[in-house]
Design a protein around this motif. Structure first.
Motif, PDB file in Angstrom:
ATOM      1  N   ASP A 179      -0.201   6.521   3.017  1.00 44.76           N
ATOM      2  CA  ASP A 179      -0.254   5.409   2.066  1.00 44.76           C
ATOM      3  C   ASP A 179      -1.657   5.230   1.513  1.00 44.76           C
ATOM      4  OD1 ASP A 179       0.901   2.918   0.868  1.00 44.76           O
ATOM      5  OD2 ASP A 179      -0.639   2.000   2.111  1.00 44.76           O
ATOM      6  N   PRO A 205       6.803   7.453  -4.984  1.00 46.11           N
ATOM      7  CA  PRO A 205       7.001   6.597  -3.807  1.00 46.11           C
ATOM      8  C   PRO A 205       5.983   5.458  -3.718  1.00 46.11           C
ATOM      9  CG  PRO A 205       7.168   8.913  -3.202  1.00 46.11           C
ATOM     10  CD  PRO A 205       6.663   8.873  -4.612  1.00 46.11           C
ATOM     11  N   GLN A 207       7.340   2.514  -5.436  1.00 45.01           N
ATOM     12  CA  GLN A 207       8.596   2.018  -4.879  1.00 45.01           C
ATOM     13  C   GLN A 207       8.386   1.264  -3.572  1.00 45.01           C
ATOM     14  OE1 GLN A 207      11.214   5.440  -4.550  1.00 45.01           O
ATOM     15  NE2 GLN A 207      10.647   6.148  -6.602  1.00 45.01           N
ATOM     16  N   ASP A 208       7.216   1.452  -2.963  1.00 40.21           N
ATOM     17  CA  ASP A 208       6.923   0.835  -1.670  1.00 40.21           C
ATOM     18  C   ASP A 208       6.449  -0.606  -1.840  1.00 40.21           C
ATOM     19  OD1 ASP A 208       6.653   0.618   1.073  1.00 40.21           O
ATOM     20  OD2 ASP A 208       4.596   1.399   1.080  1.00 40.21           O
ATOM     21  N   THR A 247       8.159  -4.786  -2.166  1.00 38.03           N
ATOM     22  CA  THR A 247       9.363  -5.610  -2.028  1.00 38.03           C
ATOM     23  C   THR A 247       9.728  -6.176  -3.391  1.00 38.03           C
ATOM     24  OG1 THR A 247       8.732  -6.220   0.221  1.00 38.03           O
ATOM     25  CG2 THR A 247      10.396  -7.593  -0.878  1.00 38.03           C
TER      26      THR A 247
END
Length: 336
Positions: free
Chosen positions: A3, A293, A296-297, A299
């Motif tokens: 990340d 990604p 998309q990570d 909420t």
């Protein structure tokens, strides 16, 4: 890639989506403005039958005004067309439809992007948000003003009308010549257009049609801006703790809407990507989100859960979250 590694290389990730397309931009202008003007005429035509029938094209036209504002917004960021001069001309002309001066709004909005989520530099181009400690240190009259400002009737009703109809008719302090002239041009154009329409169809018909469209589109526009930064898990920090990437990915929401609403709102729901790189034109935001990604990570804020944002009023630095006004009393008791 970890990340932290993805966050460190975000510039490389976002770069392919920052390229605007003249063809797609022109088509978006066509599929926004042509329906808007047709709906405006349909609203006028139906007015002779019933105002309630007129509401149907007015609601749809208000959606087109919101979409037009996103084009204006992209032009302010210089992301809609490859040529900056074209962005300025198109942005100024479309801004007239929303009663919004191009250069002034571009200035305040760029300040917003540079300071979003920074508690030491907030206050320009954003929703007025204070910490619990700042609120308690305010004079009583300023506390009252803050409470009135955060009231939904003022924030989403009276506030947008005041901002777009009155505040945007005056140059800001420190505005340079180019910005001032742009303001005069926009104001004169608005007066001429309103005058011409009132002469052609009558001032009552104009107010019923344009007034309805304006009220609906301004409420939706302010609501979108509000939800994009006032949501569960929002990010606010002070000074050295503030970070641009975190402010974008954590402090700007991914407002997951039905596809048709993403179309009407110009994909502005992918606000976390937009704040990371304002150079990405709105028609590339959806693809950037689904292909990476990193984006998309987060909420998502759904249409249903977004209404909980109405309860948020003030930032608590201890809990690192937005709270309602009722929390202030509990905070005071905890400090005793």
């Amino acid at each position: 890639m970890s990340d932290s590694g993805m966050k460190a290389s975000w510039r490389k990730i976002i770069a392919p989506y920052e390229k605007s397309s003249v063809k797609r931009s022109i088509w978006q202008i066509i599929n926004t403005l042509v329906p808007f003007f047709l709906l405006w005429y349909a609203a006028y035509w139906s007015l002779s039958i019933s105002y309630w029938l007129t509401l149907i094209p007015c609601v749809l036209a208000a959606g087109m005004l919101v979409r037009a504002f996103i084009i204006f917004h992209d032009c302010c960021h210089g992301s809609f067309f490859p040529n900056q001069r074209v962005n300025e001309v198109v942005g100024t002309l479309i801004g007239i439809l929303n009663f919004c001066p191009f250069y002034q709004w571009r200035y305040t909005h760029c300040v917003h992007h540079a300071t979003s989520g920074n508690l030491d530099r907030h206050g320009v181009g954003d929703i007025w948000t204070v910490t619990v400690q700042e609120y308690l240190a305010m004079p009583r009259i300023k506390r009252l003003a803050y409470r009135l400002y955060r009231n939904p009737i003022v924030l989403f009703g009276l506030g947008p009308s005041f901002t777009f109809l009155i505040e945007y008719r005056f140059n800001r302090k420190g505005a340079k010549r180019k910005e001032r002239l742009n303001m005069y041009f926009v104001n004169i154009s608005i007066v001429l257009i309103i005058g011409a329409l009132c002469w052609l169809i009558g001032w009552k018909a104009f107010l019923l049609i344009q007034g309805t469209m304006f009220l609906l589109s301004s409420i939706v526009g302010v609501w979108l801006f509000y939800v994009q930064h006032q949501f569960e898990g929002a990010y606010f920090e002070k000074g050295e703790q503030w970070n641009y990437v975190d402010a974008a990915l954590k402090g700007s929401s991914f407002y997951r809407l039905p596809r048709i609403l993403h179309w009407f709102t110009g994909n502005i729901g992918f606000h976390h990507i937009h704040h990371l790189s304002p150079r990405v034109p709105n028609y590339n935001l959806n693809r950037a989100h689904h292909e990476n990604p990193l984006f998309q990570d987060v909420t998502p804020v759904t249409l249903l859960s977004s209404f909980r944002s109405l309860t948020f009023r003030i930032w608590d630095e201890n809990r690192k979250k937005l709270m309602g006004f009722e929390y202030i009393k509990r905070f005071r008791m905890q400090q005793k």
